[in-house]
Design an enzyme around this catalytic site. Structure first.
Site, mmCIF file in Angstrom:
data_model
loop_
_atom_site.group_PDB
_atom_site.id
_atom_site.type_symbol
_atom_site.label_atom_id
_atom_site.label_comp_id
_atom_site.label_asym_id
_atom_site.label_seq_id
_atom_site.Cartn_x
_atom_site.Cartn_y
_atom_site.Cartn_z
ATOM 1 N N SER A 124 41.200 -31.697 20.799
ATOM 2 C CA SER A 124 41.264 -31.497 19.355
ATOM 3 C C SER A 124 42.289 -30.428 19.013
ATOM 4 C CB SER A 124 39.883 -31.050 18.881
ATOM 5 O OG SER A 124 39.941 -30.542 17.577
ATOM 6 N N TYR A 148 32.143 -24.889 19.159
ATOM 7 C CA TYR A 148 32.575 -26.274 19.387
ATOM 8 C C TYR A 148 34.012 -26.292 19.926
ATOM 9 C CZ TYR A 148 35.113 -30.472 18.108
ATOM 10 O OH TYR A 148 35.978 -31.530 18.127
ATOM 11 N N LYS A 152 35.827 -27.442 23.685
ATOM 12 C CA LYS A 152 36.981 -28.348 23.894
ATOM 13 C C LYS A 152 38.039 -27.646 24.747
ATOM 14 C CE LYS A 152 35.879 -32.155 21.743
ATOM 15 N NZ LYS A 152 35.797 -33.461 22.380
HETATM 16 N N1 UFG Z 1 36.709 -29.973 2.656
HETATM 17 C C1 UFG Z 1 36.248 -29.863 1.361
HETATM 18 N N2 UFG Z 1 35.005 -30.347 1.065
HETATM 19 C C2 UFG Z 1 34.199 -30.931 2.006
HETATM 20 C C3 UFG Z 1 34.678 -31.031 3.348
HETATM 21 C C4 UFG Z 1 35.939 -30.539 3.634
HETATM 22 O O1 UFG Z 1 36.939 -29.329 0.479
HETATM 23 O O2 UFG Z 1 33.068 -31.338 1.680
HETATM 24 C C5 UFG Z 1 38.073 -29.492 2.970
HETATM 25 C C6 UFG Z 1 38.125 -28.419 4.037
HETATM 26 O O3 UFG Z 1 37.961 -27.143 3.470
HETATM 27 C C7 UFG Z 1 39.511 -28.658 4.658
HETATM 28 C C8 UFG Z 1 39.687 -30.165 4.532
HETATM 29 O O4 UFG Z 1 38.797 -30.592 3.518
HETATM 30 O O5 UFG Z 1 40.496 -28.030 3.876
HETATM 31 C C9 UFG Z 1 39.373 -30.926 5.808
HETATM 32 O O6 UFG Z 1 38.079 -30.578 6.253
HETATM 33 P P1 UFG Z 1 37.300 -31.438 7.371
HETATM 34 O O7 UFG Z 1 35.934 -30.830 7.522
HETATM 35 O O8 UFG Z 1 37.370 -32.879 7.056
HETATM 36 O O9 UFG Z 1 38.176 -31.210 8.666
HETATM 37 P P2 UFG Z 1 38.524 -29.851 9.413
HETATM 38 O O10 UFG Z 1 40.022 -29.742 9.379
HETATM 39 O O11 UFG Z 1 37.758 -28.699 8.960
HETATM 40 O O12 UFG Z 1 37.937 -30.177 10.853
HETATM 41 C C10 UFG Z 1 38.522 -31.097 11.672
HETATM 42 C C11 UFG Z 1 37.496 -31.720 12.610
HETATM 43 C C12 UFG Z 1 36.931 -30.705 13.549
HETATM 44 C C13 UFG Z 1 38.023 -29.930 14.209
HETATM 45 C C14 UFG Z 1 38.961 -29.359 13.171
HETATM 46 C C15 UFG Z 1 40.114 -28.597 13.731
HETATM 47 O O13 UFG Z 1 36.449 -32.282 11.859
HETATM 48 O O14 UFG Z 1 36.188 -31.376 14.525
HETATM 49 O O15 UFG Z 1 39.476 -30.411 12.391
HETATM 50 O O16 UFG Z 1 40.898 -29.434 14.489
HETATM 51 F F1 UFG Z 1 37.502 -28.917 14.931
#
Ligand code: UFG
Length: 341
Positions: A124, A148, A152
């Site tokens: 990841s 988590y 990884k």
């Molecule tokens: N976001 C919102 N509202 C939500 C969920 C997310 O505004 O309900 C925003 C977050 O703040 C972020 C973006 O949408 O700016 C993406 O968030 P995600 O949770 O979809 O994805 P992340 O980038 O946080 O996480 C992903 C994977 C993880 C991994 C991470 C870093 O889900 O497993 O990328 O690689 F660890």
């Protein structure tokens, strides 16, 4: 090739099983179904007309894992099986270390016993230190910031140490950015247990009326519209990347390859929201909320190495990612718990 796929009933796993079968490989899945449904594989069977053997086995169950691998005549393993919720990993770190790390140790030991020394590993972008400049290249500084992510990173390190100890091992570490989308049939897709943590599954559930409104976490980031920017990649492009890595492994001498799988392009939360509204033809209610702890402002890949070493490049754009997600979500508003397709 004959491929063992751990976690093959999950979101990325099931799309990869489908891509492997379409490419003419044969598969065998082990999955403990803790965050997946056997229905995903039944649907892969419908789509391909091929059987997908599944053993409901936990990687921590060493005797059963031994039976599967010792008797399997596998050419290689694609290893997805892991717990993956960032927040849960902060609350229950030992669960994450035991499950992800011990599970991978068991898997590698059984592979070595059976003489199967080729593995494609589901890593990841979370292994990169968030303070790196963008885009992220594979040589960027490593440093995960939650349990988590640390599992990884540790699994990557274990696999690299293993390859040093026994140069016959062929290891591919694939670092994914933000996988979204679904197979174009709408028959398989992401089916998170409980309330989705991730942006697109949450938006999709607001669109079907299952959730009231999207909470946008942070509107004061140093980005053009103030919301977080990520590199969203279509899960089918990701699945194809795994097949290409696997086919490379077949012709390789021992070694380790590390490869980003992203598009190289970042989109903000509000841009994703607008693309999803266009795909589903509805307004998605949302409200601005404070930043989510631990989130970076911006994260996107430099995908050049994947193109150079694998000839792989993501081809599906954000519009297609949202349209395919919507096709899946509207046909299966409660995921695999819905009536059979
Ligand atoms: N976001 C919102 N509202 C939500 C969920 C997310 O505004 O309900 C925003 C977050 O703040 C972020 C973006 O949408 O700016 C993406 O968030 P995600 O949770 O979809 O994805 P992340 O980038 O946080 O996480 C992903 C994977 C993880 C991994 C991470 C870093 O889900 O497993 O990328 O690689 F660890």
């Amino acid at each position: 090739m004959h491929v063992l796929v751990t976690g093959g009933a999950g979101y990325i796993g099931s799309h990869t099983v489908l891509a492997l079968l379409e490419a003419g490989h044969s598969v065998h899945v082990v999955d403990n179904l803790s965050n997946a449904s056997a229905e995903s594989l039944h649907r892969v069977e419908k789509l391909t007309g091929k059987k997908v053997p599944l053993d409901v086995v936990d990687l921590l169950d060493r005797p059963r894992l031994h039976e599967v691998i010792a008797g399997g005549s596998f050419d290689a393993v694609i290893h997805f099986a892991a717990l993956k919720a960032v927040g849960e990993s902060v609350r229950e770190p030992l669960l994450y270390y035991r499950n992800n790390i011990t599970g991978t140790i068991n898997l590698c030991e059984e592979m070595a016993l059976a003489g199967v020394k080729a593995i494609v590993f589901s890593s990841s972008a979370t292994v990169y230190d968030p303070s790196n400049p963008m885009p992220l290249q594979e040589e960027a500084t490593l440093g995960a910031v939650n349990p988590y992510g640390r599992t990884k990173l540790m699994m990557e390190m274990m696999l690299q140490d293993l390859q040093v100890s026994d140069p016959d091992w062929r290891v591919w570490l694939l670092r994914y950015f933000n996988p979204i989308g679904a197979h174009e049939s709408g028959m398989i897709g992401e089916d998170p247990a409980g309330e989705p943590n991730n942006l697109v599954p949450y938006i999709a559930q607001v669109a079907t009326g299952r959730r009231q409104e999207l909470r946008v976490f942070g509107s004061d980031y140093p980005t053009p519209d103030g919301t977080g920017v990520r590199d969203y990649i279509h899960v089918v492009d990701l699945a194809i990347g795994h097949v290409m890595a696997l086919e490379r492994i077949a012709h390789e001498a021992g070694g380790v390859q590390i490869c980003n799988l992203g598009t190289g392009r970042g989109y903000s939360v509000l841009e994703v929201l607008a693309a999803f509204e266009a795909a589903c033809g509805k307004k998605i209610p949302y409200a601005m909320h404070p930043r989510r702890p631990g989130d970076a402002a911006v994260c996107y890949a430099d995908p050049a190495y994947a193109e150079k070493v694998l000839g792989w490049r993501a081809t599906r754009d954000l519009t297609q990612m949202c349209e395919d997600t919507w096709r899946w979500q509207s046909a299966n508003p409660f995921g695999y718990a819905d009536a059979p397709v």
